[in-house]
Design a protein around this motif. Sequence first.
Motif, short mmCIF file in Angstrom:
data_model
loop_
_atom_site.label_atom_id
_atom_site.label_comp_id
_atom_site.label_asym_id
_atom_site.label_seq_id
_atom_site.Cartn_x
_atom_site.Cartn_y
_atom_site.Cartn_z
N TYR A 76 -19.86 -28.61 -75.17
CA TYR A 76 -18.60 -27.99 -76.16
C TYR A 76 -18.89 -26.45 -76.05
CZ TYR A 76 -22.68 -27.33 -79.57
OH TYR A 76 -23.86 -26.89 -80.03
N ARG A 77 -18.00 -25.85 -76.70
CA ARG A 77 -17.95 -24.16 -76.67
C ARG A 77 -18.53 -24.04 -78.29
NH1 ARG A 77 -13.65 -25.70 -73.37
NH2 ARG A 77 -14.06 -24.67 -71.33
N THR A 78 -19.36 -22.81 -78.39
CA THR A 78 -19.56 -22.41 -79.71
C THR A 78 -19.23 -20.85 -79.52
OG1 THR A 78 -21.31 -22.00 -81.17
CG2 THR A 78 -21.97 -21.86 -78.71
N ASP A 79 -19.71 -20.01 -80.47
CA ASP A 79 -19.46 -18.45 -80.56
C ASP A 79 -20.30 -18.01 -79.55
OD1 ASP A 79 -19.42 -15.75 -81.03
OD2 ASP A 79 -19.59 -16.04 -83.36
N PRO A 80 -19.96 -17.27 -78.62
CA PRO A 80 -20.84 -16.59 -77.49
C PRO A 80 -21.97 -15.78 -78.23
CG PRO A 80 -18.48 -16.61 -76.74
CD PRO A 80 -18.42 -17.11 -78.33
N ARG A 136 -25.75 -15.60 -77.42
CA ARG A 136 -26.35 -14.32 -76.99
C ARG A 136 -27.66 -14.11 -77.65
NH1 ARG A 136 -28.76 -11.45 -74.99
NH2 ARG A 136 -28.81 -9.31 -74.07
N GLU A 137 -27.63 -14.37 -78.90
CA GLU A 137 -28.91 -14.06 -80.10
C GLU A 137 -30.17 -14.84 -79.13
OE1 GLU A 137 -27.48 -15.15 -83.87
OE2 GLU A 137 -28.14 -17.21 -83.44
N LEU A 138 -29.94 -15.92 -78.51
CA LEU A 138 -31.24 -16.71 -77.94
C LEU A 138 -31.50 -16.12 -76.65
CD1 LEU A 138 -29.87 -20.13 -79.08
CD2 LEU A 138 -31.43 -18.93 -79.93
N LEU A 139 -30.93 -15.24 -76.02
CA LEU A 139 -31.35 -14.72 -74.55
C LEU A 139 -32.09 -13.33 -74.86
CD1 LEU A 139 -27.88 -15.03 -72.94
CD2 LEU A 139 -29.90 -16.67 -72.96
N PRO A 140 -33.16 -13.62 -74.60
CA PRO A 140 -34.18 -12.20 -74.67
C PRO A 140 -33.99 -11.51 -73.45
CG PRO A 140 -35.55 -14.22 -74.06
CD PRO A 140 -34.33 -14.75 -74.49
N GLU A 141 -34.15 -10.25 -73.54
CA GLU A 141 -34.11 -9.32 -72.25
C GLU A 141 -35.09 -9.84 -70.87
OE1 GLU A 141 -34.93 -5.34 -73.57
OE2 GLU A 141 -33.03 -5.07 -74.70
N GLU A 178 -35.17 -25.60 -88.54
CA GLU A 178 -34.55 -25.85 -87.28
C GLU A 178 -33.29 -25.11 -87.26
OE1 GLU A 178 -36.30 -27.20 -84.79
OE2 GLU A 178 -37.71 -28.31 -85.88
N GLU A 179 -32.73 -24.54 -86.16
CA GLU A 179 -31.51 -23.62 -85.84
C GLU A 179 -30.53 -24.18 -85.02
OE1 GLU A 179 -32.58 -19.52 -86.29
OE2 GLU A 179 -34.40 -20.01 -86.10
N LEU A 180 -30.65 -25.45 -84.73
CA LEU A 180 -29.67 -25.96 -83.69
C LEU A 180 -28.37 -25.79 -84.40
CD1 LEU A 180 -28.98 -27.61 -81.14
CD2 LEU A 180 -29.27 -29.62 -82.62
N SER A 181 -28.05 -25.95 -85.63
CA SER A 181 -26.79 -25.88 -86.17
C SER A 181 -26.03 -24.45 -85.99
CB SER A 181 -26.74 -26.38 -87.91
OG SER A 181 -27.58 -25.56 -88.48
N ARG A 182 -26.90 -23.52 -85.74
CA ARG A 182 -26.20 -22.36 -85.47
C ARG A 182 -25.33 -22.38 -84.32
NH1 ARG A 182 -27.54 -17.77 -88.09
NH2 ARG A 182 -27.16 -16.54 -86.35
#
Length: 270
Positions: A36-40, A44-49, A232-236
Amino acid sequence: MASVRGYFHPKTATGSSSLIPAPPWRYSGDLLTVEYRTDPARVRELLPEPLELADEDPGAVALIWADWQSCSQTGDELLDPVLAQYKEAFAVVRCSFRGRTYSRCVYIWVDKDFAIARGLHQGYPKKLGSIHQTRPHPYGPAPRIEAGARFGATLAAADRRLAETVVTLREPAETNGFVNAHPMAHHRWLPSIEKGKGLALDELIETGAADFEGGQPWVGEAELALFEAPTEELSRLEVHEPIAAYYRQVGVVWDGGRLLESGTSAATAD
């Protein structure tokens, strides 16, 4: 001087108590995949540099349930099923590193300790959970792999339900989806034992299957619900637009990965 053996803790004189054996690790499993698609921005907030959003379809997510049997090279664990069988559910997104697209597991729950240990080594952020999914069978009331077959799956952790789905198969497909179709870009992190010293281990690694075989994929539709929970934060990764759902039986061999970068993630030890 005493010597101790074993691929992982606990290390002992014989090594037979080690929680996991040395790779290669071999897997046979049934996968239910809901894309499915979510807000990009939530991806992005889960991708560290130094990871970035994927150039194409940056909000795509795959939530995958897997019913596994796994073993070491000898296959001995298959004859002691408590050491082989486990279930997991995991959320995968896509990301970019140096112009290449990778898959990345951002959340994952398993129901066995040896699966958590393997995840620590591979960079999967594994936690304990309760995972269930409908199993196909050619006899009785269980669904067959055919058009119209319906499969349910649930995920819970810390006594809270996090996700549930019902997948209805429609027809054979060419693939099992696209979100989890790339090499994995994971981080291996370990805080320093000294307070204030940050990370003692900070590696960005690439891993993938050393060998793969799979049955006929099937595609269909899914009803998917995500639920909030205190820890848990899966629902984000909320559902904005369904893409498709898939069923496939697979066999995989994992035998290590390679280092991409070290000390660049800007992750913290707190």
